[in-house]
Design an enzyme around this catalytic site. Structure first.
Site, mmCIF file in Angstrom:
data_model
loop_
_atom_site.group_PDB
_atom_site.id
_atom_site.type_symbol
_atom_site.label_atom_id
_atom_site.label_comp_id
_atom_site.label_asym_id
_atom_site.label_seq_id
_atom_site.Cartn_x
_atom_site.Cartn_y
_atom_site.Cartn_z
ATOM 1 N N ARG A 15 0.831 -1.199 0.000
ATOM 2 C CA ARG A 15 0.000 0.000 0.000
ATOM 3 C C ARG A 15 0.872 1.258 0.000
ATOM 4 N NH1 ARG A 15 -3.608 -1.520 5.182
ATOM 5 N NH2 ARG A 15 -1.616 -2.502 5.722
ATOM 6 N N LYS A 75 1.865 1.815 7.405
ATOM 7 C CA LYS A 75 2.199 1.020 8.572
ATOM 8 C C LYS A 75 3.188 1.743 9.477
ATOM 9 C CE LYS A 75 0.899 -2.372 9.562
ATOM 10 N NZ LYS A 75 -0.296 -2.604 10.427
ATOM 11 N N TYR A 94 -0.802 4.493 10.701
ATOM 12 C CA TYR A 94 -1.192 3.518 11.715
ATOM 13 C C TYR A 94 0.011 3.288 12.627
ATOM 14 C CZ TYR A 94 -5.401 2.244 9.061
ATOM 15 O OH TYR A 94 -6.622 2.260 8.423
ATOM 16 N N HIS A 96 -0.465 1.574 16.211
ATOM 17 C CA HIS A 96 -0.709 0.366 17.005
ATOM 18 C C HIS A 96 0.336 0.204 18.108
ATOM 19 C CE1 HIS A 96 -3.858 -0.874 14.262
ATOM 20 N NE2 HIS A 96 -3.041 -0.775 13.233
ATOM 21 N N GLU A 118 -5.579 4.931 13.772
ATOM 22 C CA GLU A 118 -6.535 4.045 14.440
ATOM 23 C C GLU A 118 -7.157 4.627 15.703
ATOM 24 O OE1 GLU A 118 -2.578 2.958 16.354
ATOM 25 O OE2 GLU A 118 -3.276 3.472 14.335
ATOM 26 N N SER A 134 -10.621 -1.995 8.257
ATOM 27 C CA SER A 134 -11.400 -3.016 8.956
ATOM 28 C C SER A 134 -12.345 -3.705 7.980
ATOM 29 C CB SER A 134 -12.203 -2.382 10.100
ATOM 30 O OG SER A 134 -11.349 -1.859 11.088
ATOM 31 N N ASP A 198 -20.986 -10.779 20.462
ATOM 32 C CA ASP A 198 -20.563 -9.454 20.883
ATOM 33 C C ASP A 198 -21.202 -9.157 22.238
ATOM 34 O OD1 ASP A 198 -19.314 -6.885 19.053
ATOM 35 O OD2 ASP A 198 -20.282 -6.383 20.953
ATOM 36 N N SER A 220 -22.013 -12.249 23.997
ATOM 37 C CA SER A 220 -20.721 -12.865 24.261
ATOM 38 C C SER A 220 -20.426 -12.945 25.751
ATOM 39 C CB SER A 220 -19.615 -12.070 23.559
ATOM 40 O OG SER A 220 -18.361 -12.696 23.742
ATOM 41 N N LEU A 240 -12.107 -5.156 19.246
ATOM 42 C CA LEU A 240 -11.277 -3.952 19.249
ATOM 43 C C LEU A 240 -11.640 -3.058 20.422
ATOM 44 C CD1 LEU A 240 -9.251 -1.988 17.781
ATOM 45 C CD2 LEU A 240 -11.274 -0.988 16.692
ATOM 46 N N ILE A 267 -7.957 -11.051 13.123
ATOM 47 C CA ILE A 267 -7.907 -9.698 12.552
ATOM 48 C C ILE A 267 -7.366 -8.695 13.561
ATOM 49 C CG2 ILE A 267 -9.314 -7.830 11.553
ATOM 50 C CD1 ILE A 267 -11.271 -9.894 10.574
ATOM 51 N N ILE A 269 -4.809 -8.816 15.389
ATOM 52 C CA ILE A 269 -3.399 -9.034 15.700
ATOM 53 C C ILE A 269 -2.602 -7.730 15.777
ATOM 54 C CG2 ILE A 269 -2.723 -9.420 13.284
ATOM 55 C CD1 ILE A 269 -1.427 -11.282 16.436
ATOM 56 N N ASP A 270 -3.002 -6.691 15.032
ATOM 57 C CA ASP A 270 -2.298 -5.405 15.124
ATOM 58 C C ASP A 270 -2.345 -4.835 16.529
ATOM 59 O OD1 ASP A 270 -1.176 -4.892 12.606
ATOM 60 O OD2 ASP A 270 -3.091 -4.257 11.784
ATOM 61 N N ALA A 299 -0.237 -9.510 10.144
ATOM 62 C CA ALA A 299 -0.481 -8.212 10.775
ATOM 63 C C ALA A 299 -0.851 -7.102 9.792
ATOM 64 C CB ALA A 299 0.757 -7.794 11.578
#
Length: 371
Positions: A15, A75, A94, A96, A118, A134, A198, A220, A240, A267, A269-270, A299
């Site tokens: 990207r 990233k 991003y 993270h 984020e 996302s 959820d 959940s 998240l 998803i 993992i970041d 990631a």
């Protein structure tokens, strides 16, 4: 302002932070844009398209970072880029940081003003700069899961659905946010039997309305997660907490009870991952086994479809980049509180409470910053 866009260097990250459309807008606003040579090639954007709208093509990474008063990336910087961070630099990307103490320390040591895509957050708690990625990660997760469910890839050897007289795959999605709903939508289209879990009952109601009962939705909790995951062919983790580490919802002992050859796609993992055994992997080596199950923890999942991802991300980030460039980051954040929530580091201090808590560091608020 001078805005610089370097070539991404993370494994299989194709990207790029700006499209020619974005460059054109920034130049029309009177700003200079420097693009590292080849930065857009992975997204099928040659240097000539940037030059045609007024960008300067910069020959290498060092010169690109030096060119920019603000560096825009996709990233977070990795170790080979840390030496390019500096005190008078705005880094808009991003970050993270909750799951990367090394990157946090590099930013803090350099004194860099780090603004994280984020954690830019609107009044309704939505995350406008995380949402497009996302969506992409959520849409890809069932496809990736289905691929690794193939026996030839180490999975159970089951299809998602569509075969007469044969049970569909059971897909469990943990988290009903943007990525979770995107994952459920694709999984339903592939013929799977899908369940979303959820803690937010309003999200579950929306899921029920969206698919007219085609997706099972459950509140959940520990017992329900265990019951559903134990019987799943594919589990997609998409929980998240903005800025913070993801909660661990699937412990090792639960994975031990899952079907042999089941697949878990993380998803989250970041932000550290939502399965206890998750650790970041790459597109070159995407999976690893835990007991008899296969974990997929890449990631930068959206990096696999860089053309789509680049345009989706750049559409969202450009208005914020223009505000920062036009007004400077302080004035832009004074006028735009959602953007102010994106500030993670400045002058050696952590400026986001969730990030600070995850890293075990004291924080200072944007309102308390001087100068």
């Amino acid at each position: 302002m001078r805005i610089a866009v370097p070539l991404e260097v993370k494994n299989n990250e194709f990207r790029v932070a700006l499209t020619p459309t974005g460059v054109n807008e920034l130049v029309l606003h009177g700003h200079e844009v420097g693009i590292q040579s080849g930065a857009g090639i992975g997204s099928s954007i040659p240097d000539e398209e940037y030059e045609a709208v007024g960008a300067t093509i910069v020959p290498d990474a060092d010169a690109t970072w030096e060119f920019g008063e603000m560096v825009m990336k996709v990233k977070e910087p990795i170790e080979e880029e840390y030496h390019r961070l500096r005190e008078d630099l705005i880094l808009f990307t991003y970050l993270h940081l909750a799951s990367s103490s090394e990157t946090a320390e590099a930013l803090l040591s350099a004194g860099t003003t780090g603004i994280a895509y984020e954690t830019v957050q609107l009044k309704d708690s939505s995350l406008p700069l995380l949402q497009p990625m996302s969506e992409v990660a959520g849409c890809l997760a069932p496809q990736l899961g289905a691929h690794h469910l193939l026996r030839t890839r180490g999975g159970r050897g089951v299809m998602m659905g569509g075969i007469g007289g044969v049970a569909n795959a059971k897909v469990v999605v943990l988290g009903g946010g943007v990525s979770g709903k995107s994952a459920a939508n694709i999984a339903v289209g592939m013929g799977a039997d899908v369940t979303i879990l959820d803690t937010n009952l309003n999200k579950l109601r929306e899921a029920s309305w969206q698919w007219g009962g085609a997706v099972q939705q459950l509140a959940s909790n520990d017992l329900t997660v265990r019951e559903q995951v134990r019987e799943a062919d594919l589990v997609i983790g998409s929980v998240l907490i903005p800025g913070a580490r993801a909660p661990k919802l699937v412990p090792n002992d639960l994975v031990a009870e899952m079907k042999s050859g089941s697949v878990l796609v993380d998803i989250a993992i970041d932000q550290g991952g939502c399965f206890a055994d998750s650790h970041p992997t790459t597109h070159d080596d995407p999976t690893f086994k835990v007991h008899e199950s296969l974990f997929y923890c890449v990631a930068n999942i959206p990096g696999a479809v860089p053309h789509t991802s680049t345009y989706a991300l750049a559409n969202a980030t450009l208005p914020y980049a223009l505000r920062i460039a036009d007004k400077g980051w302080r004035e832009a954040m004074n006028e735009d509180k959602p953007l102010a929530r994106g500030l993670n580091t400045h002058a050696g201090q952590v400026t986001n409470a969730a990030v600070g808590e995850s890293l075990g560091k004291d924080t200072i608020t944007f309102a308390d910053l001087k100068g």
